[in-house]
Design an enzyme around this catalytic site. Sequence first.
Site, PDB file in Angstrom:
ATOM      1  N   SER A 152     -24.530  12.476  49.841  1.00  0.00           N
ATOM      2  CA  SER A 152     -23.824  11.246  49.509  1.00  0.00           C
ATOM      3  C   SER A 152     -23.436  10.569  50.820  1.00  0.00           C
ATOM      4  O   SER A 152     -22.703  11.158  51.620  1.00  0.00           O
ATOM      5  CB  SER A 152     -22.582  11.612  48.686  1.00  0.00           C
ATOM      6  OG  SER A 152     -21.734  10.504  48.551  1.00  0.00           O
ATOM      7  N   LYS A 178     -27.712   9.407  47.924  1.00  0.00           N
ATOM      8  CA  LYS A 178     -26.765   8.584  47.155  1.00  0.00           C
ATOM      9  C   LYS A 178     -26.033   7.672  48.122  1.00  0.00           C
ATOM     10  O   LYS A 178     -25.511   8.132  49.139  1.00  0.00           O
ATOM     11  CB  LYS A 178     -25.803   9.520  46.414  1.00  0.00           C
ATOM     12  CG  LYS A 178     -24.496   8.917  45.954  1.00  0.00           C
ATOM     13  CD  LYS A 178     -23.809   9.878  44.988  1.00  0.00           C
ATOM     14  CE  LYS A 178     -22.304   9.864  45.142  1.00  0.00           C
ATOM     15  NZ  LYS A 178     -21.650  10.859  44.265  1.00  0.00           N
ATOM     16  N   LYS A 180     -23.004   4.917  48.721  1.00  0.00           N
ATOM     17  CA  LYS A 180     -21.763   4.343  48.205  1.00  0.00           C
ATOM     18  C   LYS A 180     -21.900   2.827  48.248  1.00  0.00           C
ATOM     19  O   LYS A 180     -22.357   2.276  49.265  1.00  0.00           O
ATOM     20  CB  LYS A 180     -20.584   4.779  49.079  1.00  0.00           C
ATOM     21  CG  LYS A 180     -20.291   6.265  48.987  1.00  0.00           C
ATOM     22  CD  LYS A 180     -19.711   6.595  47.633  1.00  0.00           C
ATOM     23  CE  LYS A 180     -19.308   8.055  47.545  1.00  0.00           C
ATOM     24  NZ  LYS A 180     -18.683   8.389  46.271  1.00  0.00           N
ATOM     25  N   ASP A 205     -23.305   4.847  44.004  1.00  0.00           N
ATOM     26  CA  ASP A 205     -22.009   5.239  43.439  1.00  0.00           C
ATOM     27  C   ASP A 205     -20.988   4.167  43.803  1.00  0.00           C
ATOM     28  O   ASP A 205     -20.726   3.926  44.986  1.00  0.00           O
ATOM     29  CB  ASP A 205     -21.601   6.592  44.021  1.00  0.00           C
ATOM     30  CG  ASP A 205     -20.280   7.103  43.445  1.00  0.00           C
ATOM     31  OD1 ASP A 205     -19.704   6.424  42.570  1.00  0.00           O
ATOM     32  OD2 ASP A 205     -19.826   8.186  43.873  1.00  0.00           O
ATOM     33  N   GLU A 230     -23.615   5.292  39.486  1.00  0.00           N
ATOM     34  CA  GLU A 230     -22.499   6.155  39.134  1.00  0.00           C
ATOM     35  C   GLU A 230     -21.202   5.357  39.088  1.00  0.00           C
ATOM     36  O   GLU A 230     -20.913   4.571  39.992  1.00  0.00           O
ATOM     37  CB  GLU A 230     -22.418   7.263  40.193  1.00  0.00           C
ATOM     38  CG  GLU A 230     -21.553   8.431  39.807  1.00  0.00           C
ATOM     39  CD  GLU A 230     -21.512   9.484  40.912  1.00  0.00           C
ATOM     40  OE1 GLU A 230     -22.359   9.453  41.828  1.00  0.00           O
ATOM     41  OE2 GLU A 230     -20.606  10.333  40.858  1.00  0.00           O
ATOM     42  N   LYS A 279     -17.724  17.772  37.966  1.00  0.00           N
ATOM     43  CA  LYS A 279     -16.967  18.335  39.086  1.00  0.00           C
ATOM     44  C   LYS A 279     -15.962  19.273  38.467  1.00  0.00           C
ATOM     45  O   LYS A 279     -15.090  18.836  37.693  1.00  0.00           O
ATOM     46  CB  LYS A 279     -16.205  17.238  39.836  1.00  0.00           C
ATOM     47  CG  LYS A 279     -17.067  16.338  40.695  1.00  0.00           C
ATOM     48  CD  LYS A 279     -16.226  15.244  41.344  1.00  0.00           C
ATOM     49  CE  LYS A 279     -17.094  14.333  42.193  1.00  0.00           C
ATOM     50  NZ  LYS A 279     -16.409  13.047  42.492  1.00  0.00           N
TER      51      LYS A 279
HETATM   52  O1  NPG Z   1     -20.736  15.753  49.427  1.00  0.00           O
HETATM   53  O2  NPG Z   1     -18.834  16.482  48.679  1.00  0.00           O
HETATM   54  C1  NPG Z   1     -19.608  15.574  48.964  1.00  0.00           C
HETATM   55  C2  NPG Z   1     -19.157  14.156  48.724  1.00  0.00           C
HETATM   56  C3  NPG Z   1     -19.695  13.590  47.463  1.00  0.00           C
HETATM   57  O3  NPG Z   1     -19.540  11.242  47.277  1.00  0.00           O
HETATM   58  C4  NPG Z   1     -19.009  12.301  47.118  1.00  0.00           C
HETATM   59  N1  NPG Z   1     -17.773  12.407  46.654  1.00  0.00           N
HETATM   60  O4  NPG Z   1     -16.749   9.798  44.555  1.00  0.00           O
HETATM   61  O5  NPG Z   1     -17.909  11.537  44.217  1.00  0.00           O
HETATM   62  C5  NPG Z   1     -17.205  10.862  44.943  1.00  0.00           C
HETATM   63  C6  NPG Z   1     -16.951  11.290  46.377  1.00  0.00           C
HETATM   64  C7  NPG Z   1     -15.530  11.652  46.716  1.00  0.00           C
HETATM   65  C8  NPG Z   1     -15.266  12.407  47.839  1.00  0.00           C
HETATM   66  C9  NPG Z   1     -14.472  11.270  45.968  1.00  0.00           C
HETATM   67  C10 NPG Z   1     -13.990  12.782  48.197  1.00  0.00           C
HETATM   68  C11 NPG Z   1     -13.186  11.623  46.330  1.00  0.00           C
HETATM   69  C12 NPG Z   1     -12.957  12.392  47.431  1.00  0.00           C
END
Ligand code: NPG
Length: 387
Positions: A152, A178, A180, A205, A230, A279
């Site tokens: 991500s 992915k 953001k 996302d 997402e 999650k």
């Molecule tokens: O690789 O752990 C990872 C990050 C994945 O994008 C990711 N997490 O919105 O899913 C999400 C985001 C996130 C990370 C959200 C930290 C909140 C805190």
Amino acid sequence: MSTPVIPSPRVLAPPTPIALDAVELRLVKLPLVHPFVTSFGRVDSRVIVLVRFEVAGEVGWGEIVAMEEPLFNYETVETAREVIRRHFAPELLASPIASLDDIVQRLARFRGHPMARAGLELAWLDLVGRLRGLPLTRLLGGTRDRVSVGVSLGIEPTLDSLLDRVERHVALGYQRIKLKIKPGWDLDVVSEVRRRHPDILLSVDANTAYTLADLPHLRQLDAFTLLMIEQPLEHDDLIDHAALQAQIQTPVCLDESITDEHKARQAMTIGACRMINIKVGRVGGYSQALPIHDACLARDVPVWCGGMLESGIGRAHNLALASLPGFSLPGDISASSRYFSRDLVAPPVTVAADGTVAVPQGPGLGLDVDEDFLRSQTVQVDRHTRA
Ligand code: NPG
């Protein structure tokens, strides 16, 4: 006719009930190797609450994925510590615990705080695994010994720096990228990444950054053959997501909106999404993550394992979960080195050139917690013991 998948029986209890000696919470701060920027904010260091269950001669480790500020959901590291101190820990320390379900029942009269609950459920299952000499994947009914992973990538100061990061992570073998997105950092960015990488699995996302009024804009994403979009809309919304999904081709995947099994079933019933990000921390632990997985598998809705910038402790739990049969899409489970210069587990998590990670096979987490390094990164310890 397809063969039905029969999950192997799950083992969520120790041989005999366990009286915990202590529930310890360790507040840890780990600097990230690269700032992580989403539509809701920026993280430079990951502040984590680790849960450590103690019984004579054994421990169990869990991780609470709440952030310092209530941006992803309403929980924070401080609310998690407080609700465990005042309400959850006394319940668990009151008498021997028989099973995961026993934990669920004891906490059932309390509302909310899924991330705090999850930390306790994770610690419980690690403890069960260690006492039984079985890896988490076996306890949960996992069916793979390697899982497919993606990465991500956060919002960057410039398109060039994002393109450089995409390039590097594709070269490392990650099976899905992915991105953001947020208003102002979406169509142009996705278009350029897709132009340079016509064949990769690519998803976006939004972390709730849009509303249904943005439908004409979001529909333009259909041109980029994305694996999914997402959580485009509000964190607690299903209805608008159903309206959106009916009008765009790109599959909608829900994250923030799926807070428990009930919500997952409702989302599938009304067509609010075609995929679900599970999650274990967000949904309140294994007691919800497992039935969500099973419900999605029964309906042929693909799921994948999300991440919350966990340390290796939380990531080991994620790897075990992602070994279940319904996890057919690459998860947000990247190498330790993608997050931290040094992780809390040894050996660190590594991604092979084919974009897979080995599911740990030792008892419990299956990875050793580096207690000396952990101590050096610990900001505070709360220790709750039997009265
Ligand atoms: O690789 O752990 C990872 C990050 C994945 O994008 C990711 N997490 O919105 O899913 C999400 C985001 C996130 C990370 C959200 C930290 C909140 C805190």
